[in-house]
Design a protein around this motif. Structure first.
Motif, PDB file in Angstrom:
ATOM      1  N   ARG A 181      -0.007  -6.685  -7.568  1.00 39.94           N
ATOM      2  CA  ARG A 181      -0.681  -5.523  -8.161  1.00 39.94           C
ATOM      3  C   ARG A 181       0.136  -4.947  -9.317  1.00 39.94           C
ATOM      4  N   TYR A 195       0.826  -1.205   0.000  1.00 43.82           N
ATOM      5  CA  TYR A 195       0.000   0.000   0.000  1.00 43.82           C
ATOM      6  C   TYR A 195       0.858   1.252   0.000  1.00 43.82           C
ATOM      7  N   LEU A 218      -6.903   1.354  -5.502  1.00 38.54           N
ATOM      8  CA  LEU A 218      -6.422   0.425  -4.479  1.00 38.54           C
ATOM      9  C   LEU A 218      -7.626  -0.338  -3.945  1.00 38.54           C
TER      10      LEU A 218
END
Length: 481
Positions: free
Chosen positions: A224, A165, A208
């Motif tokens: 990702r 993240y 996200l």
């Protein structure tokens, strides 16, 4: 350009290199034409982090992680996290032997760390999940840059379960460790290229997804990836090289999962270095595979006619499980426009016969041989437990680790704190020695590495560097005593 690319990239054999390499360096000099206008260079250069110290051999810097609003895609503004207000963050430049003091301030709304990826530092300076810095708090990272460690590295957060993240939000930057006696000519123009990708919605917000959503589950499986490919935080910038000129490119793959198979149509590179610095001898290649978190050093010659241009591309590379492979995985992607200026290339470049010595670690000295099995989200069948030690070893010893990937996708394996050498891949010896901290282990393949634990006791991480896998617990803990 589309088409299915071969997965297995086999390094070229090492042959007598000096004369062919000199031909590479000298070829194209006839294009040099003094007196003409140069092409426009739009490639941004991350700022160099300022050294606050005036003492010889001491580097003191301040690094702040904080929310910011920046443009990642032209025409939009995104809410990001940034080191010192920029994405990528400023480049850290130090020299072998420097005593480094970095004052880190966490102005984020969540805990964070700074991991000096590949740099040999004490365990309490490694920025691992064991040492989170709370929101609003500060930490001084203090270490001495090891002799012989000149190379290209990078820094990024490594908090427990949140690395992906925070890196997706923009927290990453390059590190250059310089050798005071660098064997490559100081006259070579140097470019630092930090590769990353992201997903940006039309309003500029970062895509996200929730981990329990279909998109979130796909990210957890594949890692990702984003459709927006960035070089130094820019979409398709332009780099200028003079016709006949040789440049030194330091390339960092800061992507969460994407593997870059780099090529420029119709020309080759001189591969001179990897994670832990320079090779003994350059290797001429037509393309190079760079897994996420790996670095590479290339010498690139301007082969085009003055005023022409070409493109640095990421060719197709299949790292995926077949069931979740993206539909467009097999198309090439443009990363960077390379324009050939028409000014003089200057004098010819000559390299020494040996760039540096890379002594082989002695397999006869190995006191342990271990098998590390990579499966989907697990190492040796277990998810990481911060209270469990998975491997115990002694300082001053050498070990051989067999890294076995038993699933249908690639896993990049990273060891904190120590460089290693790759012995073989599927039993085939590696063609030349390098110092590594990350290796890509393709699906259903096995690689053996040898590592010497020379100093720095404590607990160290080893893990898959697909950030979604790392965050879900595909990590282990090595304790050295």
């Amino acid at each position: 350009m589309t088409g299915v690319a071969p997965r297995r990239i086999v390094p070229p054999p090492v042959t007598s290199w000096n004369k062919p390499i000199q031909r590479y360096l000298l070829a194209g000099l006839a294009w040099a034409t003094p007196g003409l206008l140069s092409a426009q260079d739009t490639l941004s250069v991350p700022p160099i982090l300022q050294n606050l110290s005036t003492a010889p051999g001491v580097v003191e810097m301040t690094l702040t992680a904080a929310p910011a609003r920046l443009s990642l895609v032209p025409g939009t503004v995104s809410d990001v996290y940034a080191y010192n207000g920029s994405v990528p963050g400023p480049t850290l430049v130090v020299r072998e032997g420097d005593r480094v003091i970095i004052h880190f301030h966490n102005a984020l709304p969540e805990p964070s760390t700074v991991h000096w990826h590949g740099v040999h530092v004490p365990a309490d300076a490694d920025g691992s999940p064991f040492d989170p810095v709370p929101p609003g708090a500060s930490k001084d990272y203090v270490f001495t840059v090891a002799p012989g460690s000149a190379g290209t590295y990078w820094y990024h957060p490594h908090p427990d379960g949140r690395s992906g993240y925070q890196i997706a939000k923009g927290l990453y930057g390059a590190i250059i460790v310089r050798d005071p006696h660098d064997p490559l000519p100081a006259s070579l123009p140097e470019k630092v290229l930090v590769l990353s990708d992201n997903r940006v919605l039309p309003d500029g917000s970062l895509d996200l997804p929730d981990a329990d959503s279909p998109a979130g589950r796909a990210d957890m499986e594949n890692g990702r990836e984003g459709e927006v490919l960035l070089v130094n935080g820019q979409v398709m910038p332009t780099l200028t090289i003079r016709s006949g000129e040789v440049q030194r490119w330091r390339i960092v793959n800061a992507s969460a999962a994407r593997v870059y198979r780099l090529a420029i149509a119709g020309q080759t590179f001189l591969h001179v270095g990897t994670d832990g610095g320079l090779f003994e001898r350059p290797v001429e290649v037509s393309e190079i595979v760079l897994a996420n978190s790996e670095r590479v050093e290339l010498l690139v010659r301007g082969t085009g006619a003055p005023g022409s241009q070409t493109t640095l591309q990421a060719l197709a590379y299949d790292r995926y499980i077949s069931q979740t492979r993206p539909r467009n995985w097999n198309r090439s992607r443009d990363l960077l426009s390379v324009r050939y200026a028409a000014t003089s290339a200057g004098p010819a470049v000559h390299l020494p016969a040996t760039l540096r010595q890379v002594p082989a670690l002695d397999t006869a000295q190995a006191v342990a041989r271990r098998v590390i099995v990579l499966s989907q989200g697990l190492i040796n069948g277990k998810a990481m437990d911060m209270g469990r030690v998975d491997v115990s070893a002694r300082l001053g010893t050498t070990e051989i680790w067999e890294i076995e990937n038993i699933v249908g996708m690639d896993h990049p394996f990273h060891l904190h704190g120590f460089h290693f050498q790759v012995l073989d891949r599927n039993g085939v010896p590696t063609p030349y020695r390098t110092w590594k901290d990350t290796i890509n282990v393709p699906r259903h393949e096995t690689m053996r590495i040898i590592v010497h634990f020379d100093d720095y006791p404590g607990k160290w991480m080893f893990h898959c560097h697909i950030l979604a896998h790392e965050d879900q617990g595909m990590m282990g803990i090595l304790e050295l005593k």
